[in-house]
Design a protein around this motif. Sequence first.
Motif, mmCIF file in Angstrom:
data_model
loop_
_atom_site.group_PDB
_atom_site.id
_atom_site.type_symbol
_atom_site.label_atom_id
_atom_site.label_comp_id
_atom_site.label_asym_id
_atom_site.label_seq_id
_atom_site.Cartn_x
_atom_site.Cartn_y
_atom_site.Cartn_z
ATOM 1 N N GLN A 257 -10.451 -7.105 -6.953
ATOM 2 C CA GLN A 257 -9.601 -7.428 -8.103
ATOM 3 C C GLN A 257 -10.336 -8.476 -8.938
ATOM 4 O OE1 GLN A 257 -6.820 -5.780 -8.616
ATOM 5 N NE2 GLN A 257 -6.749 -4.745 -6.631
ATOM 6 N N PRO A 258 -11.408 -8.061 -9.641
ATOM 7 C CA PRO A 258 -12.232 -9.050 -10.348
ATOM 8 C C PRO A 258 -11.461 -9.825 -11.415
ATOM 9 C CG PRO A 258 -12.890 -6.794 -10.896
ATOM 10 C CD PRO A 258 -11.892 -6.687 -9.791
ATOM 11 N N ASP A 259 -10.346 -9.274 -11.875
ATOM 12 C CA ASP A 259 -9.610 -9.968 -12.948
ATOM 13 C C ASP A 259 -8.559 -10.944 -12.429
ATOM 14 O OD1 ASP A 259 -11.091 -8.496 -14.685
ATOM 15 O OD2 ASP A 259 -9.609 -6.879 -14.804
ATOM 16 N N TRP A 260 -8.308 -10.924 -11.131
ATOM 17 C CA TRP A 260 -7.303 -11.856 -10.612
ATOM 18 C C TRP A 260 -7.874 -13.259 -10.558
ATOM 19 C CZ3 TRP A 260 -4.748 -9.411 -5.637
ATOM 20 C CH2 TRP A 260 -3.952 -8.325 -6.023
ATOM 21 N N ARG A 261 -7.106 -14.220 -11.071
ATOM 22 C CA ARG A 261 -7.518 -15.620 -10.917
ATOM 23 C C ARG A 261 -6.584 -16.310 -9.912
ATOM 24 N NH1 ARG A 261 -12.104 -17.868 -11.920
ATOM 25 N NH2 ARG A 261 -11.172 -19.819 -12.584
ATOM 26 N N LEU A 262 -5.278 -16.012 -10.027
ATOM 27 C CA LEU A 262 -4.284 -16.619 -9.123
ATOM 28 C C LEU A 262 -4.523 -18.116 -8.985
ATOM 29 C CD1 LEU A 262 -4.056 -13.968 -6.236
ATOM 30 C CD2 LEU A 262 -2.950 -13.944 -8.458
ATOM 31 N N GLY A 263 -4.640 -18.777 -10.120
ATOM 32 C CA GLY A 263 -4.890 -20.219 -10.107
ATOM 33 C C GLY A 263 -6.242 -20.498 -10.742
ATOM 34 N N PHE A 264 -6.841 -21.604 -10.357
ATOM 35 C CA PHE A 264 -8.054 -22.033 -11.066
ATOM 36 C C PHE A 264 -9.215 -22.213 -10.109
ATOM 37 C CE2 PHE A 264 -4.118 -23.887 -12.739
ATOM 38 C CZ PHE A 264 -3.990 -23.094 -13.865
ATOM 39 N N GLY A 265 -9.048 -21.742 -8.891
ATOM 40 C CA GLY A 265 -10.062 -21.968 -7.867
ATOM 41 C C GLY A 265 -11.146 -20.899 -7.879
ATOM 42 N N PRO A 266 -12.087 -21.011 -6.909
ATOM 43 C CA PRO A 266 -13.274 -20.164 -6.905
ATOM 44 C C PRO A 266 -13.138 -18.863 -6.099
ATOM 45 C CG PRO A 266 -13.485 -21.927 -5.301
ATOM 46 C CD PRO A 266 -12.121 -22.066 -5.898
ATOM 47 N N ALA A 267 -11.920 -18.529 -5.642
ATOM 48 C CA ALA A 267 -11.789 -17.363 -4.747
ATOM 49 C C ALA A 267 -12.054 -16.053 -5.483
ATOM 50 C CB ALA A 267 -10.382 -17.342 -4.139
ATOM 51 N N LYS A 268 -12.663 -15.112 -4.744
ATOM 52 C CA LYS A 268 -12.814 -13.725 -5.233
ATOM 53 C C LYS A 268 -11.745 -12.909 -4.512
ATOM 54 C CE LYS A 268 -16.925 -13.963 -7.458
ATOM 55 N NZ LYS A 268 -16.505 -15.117 -8.236
ATOM 56 N N TYR A 269 -10.877 -12.264 -5.305
ATOM 57 C CA TYR A 269 -9.703 -11.634 -4.699
ATOM 58 C C TYR A 269 -9.864 -10.132 -4.463
ATOM 59 C CZ TYR A 269 -6.968 -15.840 -5.029
ATOM 60 O OH TYR A 269 -6.503 -17.102 -4.842
ATOM 61 N N TYR A 270 -9.184 -9.689 -3.419
ATOM 62 C CA TYR A 270 -9.093 -8.266 -3.072
ATOM 63 C C TYR A 270 -7.635 -7.985 -2.737
ATOM 64 C CZ TYR A 270 -14.149 -8.120 -2.627
ATOM 65 O OH TYR A 270 -15.495 -8.170 -2.890
ATOM 66 N N GLN A 271 -7.229 -6.729 -3.013
ATOM 67 C CA GLN A 271 -5.920 -6.310 -2.519
ATOM 68 C C GLN A 271 -6.152 -5.341 -1.366
ATOM 69 O OE1 GLN A 271 -2.939 -4.943 -5.308
ATOM 70 N NE2 GLN A 271 -1.493 -5.612 -3.731
ATOM 71 N N LEU A 272 -5.386 -5.509 -0.304
ATOM 72 C CA LEU A 272 -5.506 -4.581 0.816
ATOM 73 C C LEU A 272 -4.597 -3.396 0.558
ATOM 74 C CD1 LEU A 272 -6.968 -7.075 1.899
ATOM 75 C CD2 LEU A 272 -6.030 -6.534 4.147
ATOM 76 N N LYS A 273 -5.196 -2.197 0.592
ATOM 77 C CA LYS A 273 -4.504 -1.009 0.100
ATOM 78 C C LYS A 273 -3.187 -0.743 0.824
ATOM 79 C CE LYS A 273 -5.308 3.788 -1.039
ATOM 80 N NZ LYS A 273 -6.256 4.890 -0.963
ATOM 81 N N HIS A 274 -3.191 -0.827 2.138
ATOM 82 C CA HIS A 274 -1.995 -0.407 2.876
ATOM 83 C C HIS A 274 -1.019 -1.552 3.125
ATOM 84 C CE1 HIS A 274 -3.785 3.482 3.163
ATOM 85 N NE2 HIS A 274 -4.883 2.935 3.648
ATOM 86 N N THR A 275 -1.550 -2.709 3.485
ATOM 87 C CA THR A 275 -0.619 -3.833 3.729
ATOM 88 C C THR A 275 -0.146 -4.455 2.423
ATOM 89 O OG1 THR A 275 -2.383 -5.458 3.783
ATOM 90 C CG2 THR A 275 -1.769 -4.485 5.884
ATOM 91 N N GLY A 276 -0.926 -4.293 1.351
ATOM 92 C CA GLY A 276 -0.566 -4.896 0.066
ATOM 93 C C GLY A 276 -0.950 -6.362 -0.030
ATOM 94 N N ALA A 277 -1.564 -6.917 1.021
ATOM 95 C CA ALA A 277 -1.901 -8.356 1.001
ATOM 96 C C ALA A 277 -2.910 -8.656 -0.105
ATOM 97 C CB ALA A 277 -2.484 -8.765 2.353
ATOM 98 N N VAL B 25 -5.894 -11.077 -0.759
ATOM 99 C CA VAL B 25 -6.748 -11.982 0.016
ATOM 100 C C VAL B 25 -7.917 -12.458 -0.853
ATOM 101 C CG1 VAL B 25 -8.121 -12.249 2.123
ATOM 102 C CG2 VAL B 25 -6.143 -10.724 2.138
ATOM 103 N N GLY B 26 -8.085 -13.763 -0.902
ATOM 104 C CA GLY B 26 -9.189 -14.353 -1.656
ATOM 105 C C GLY B 26 -10.240 -14.876 -0.694
ATOM 106 N N PHE B 27 -11.505 -14.764 -1.094
ATOM 107 C CA PHE B 27 -12.595 -15.221 -0.238
ATOM 108 C C PHE B 27 -13.336 -16.361 -0.950
ATOM 109 C CE2 PHE B 27 -11.629 -10.892 0.894
ATOM 110 C CZ PHE B 27 -11.654 -10.899 2.290
ATOM 111 N N ILE B 28 -13.486 -17.475 -0.252
ATOM 112 C CA ILE B 28 -14.180 -18.628 -0.836
ATOM 113 C C ILE B 28 -15.444 -18.863 -0.021
ATOM 114 C CG2 ILE B 28 -14.002 -21.076 -1.444
ATOM 115 C CD1 ILE B 28 -11.046 -20.739 -1.845
ATOM 116 N N GLY B 29 -16.551 -18.379 -0.578
ATOM 117 C CA GLY B 29 -17.802 -18.383 0.187
ATOM 118 C C GLY B 29 -18.793 -19.384 -0.356
ATOM 119 N N ALA B 30 -18.470 -20.650 -0.252
ATOM 120 C CA ALA B 30 -19.349 -21.682 -0.829
ATOM 121 C C ALA B 30 -20.729 -21.692 -0.182
ATOM 122 C CB ALA B 30 -18.701 -23.058 -0.681
ATOM 123 N N MET B 31 -20.809 -21.260 1.095
ATOM 124 C CA MET B 31 -22.092 -21.343 1.795
ATOM 125 C C MET B 31 -22.956 -20.103 1.553
ATOM 126 S SD MET B 31 -21.744 -24.254 3.105
ATOM 127 C CE MET B 31 -23.256 -24.348 4.047
#
Length: 324
Positions: free
Chosen positions: A219-239, A241-247
């Motif tokens: 979901q490249p267009d999701w910001r869901l706030g102002f942080g650095p997470a890259k978001y994905y939607q899980l197809k079946h659960t609908g969750a 989930v953002g990933f913050i991979g600073a390292m």
Amino acid sequence: MDTFGRTIDYLRISVTDRCNERCLYCMPEGYKGWERKPDHLTADEILRVARVAARIGFRKFRLTGGEPLVRADLPDIVRGMRAIPGVEHIGISTNGTKLAALAQPLREAGVGTVNVSLDAFDPILYRRITGGDVQAVLSGLRAAVAAGFECIKLNTVLMRGVNEQEIWPLVLFAAEHGLPLRLIELMPVTTTDVLTEKNFMSVGEAMELLRQKDELIPQPDWRLGFGPAKYYQLKHTGARVGFIGAMTNLHFCETCNKMRLTADGKVRPCLGDHGEIDLRHALRHEPDDDAIQDLLRAALQRKPLEHSFRNAYQPCRPMTAIGG
Ligand code: SAM
Ligand code: SF4
């Protein structure tokens, strides 16, 4: 704008270095916080910094710590910030243990969004990681939902062999309650000891783990706030989930939009860089706000291109003292 063309309009303000928990990756053993209360900025000093920051273009603010909810005047600080022209958004980051009593007052004071740390559901594991009681967090989350915040996110720090088995239950919980979940790579902010190969888990590995259970839709267009997470939607659960991979994300700093104010009044342009500029002396000795403005601008100019976590970075003070 910093010297690399990034718009920096987000200030994370640590209101205390104290905390009622002791997370393995954040709080060094035996750390008691600064002994002397005068080390902390007062509510008026914090509001003065926020006022000057808003004057030079900061629009989003997050109150953090340590645990911001241990500070009794937190609702007053929020109310004061709401009244500052230019302040568009106030969020808080919390371990959630005190939200049951404070969610409603903080919402009424003007907090828009809340990030709640939750590394495990299992009470014994939760206590092992944080020293605290997971039931208090779950009650806090219920109170936060009832208080009607614009968004409540869950934050989980990834630790291989410690909480990886908790990731899927956390995803299901997030889906069930409609709360975005952010999975965060461990950073050497407090001590490099946490960053062993044995317990470091990259966001890439966490994604693989989730892919075994569900399909991840970017979901490249999701910001869901102002942080650095890259978001994905899980197809079946609908969750969500953002990933913050600073390292592991080598482009992590390209979109950085923030600076930090530590609870003892230092502006820290980057979490992963030792550079800090002292504001406290000016706050206590310079009646003119221009002096504060000049220091904030100087900090902006010193914001590095990227953090130094991958360059044998040696932390010099705990995360709880810098502000997460
Ligand atoms: N006490 C609050 C809380 O726990 O959310 C706010 C402060 S805490 C320092 C802010 C965030 O930083 C939390 O989500 C926490 O998990 C994260 N954090 C602390 N130490 C970290 C580390 N070494 N690596 C990655 N994230 C860390
Ligand atoms: Fe306290 Fe938050 Fe640090 Fe845990 S992560 S020790 S709750 S400040």
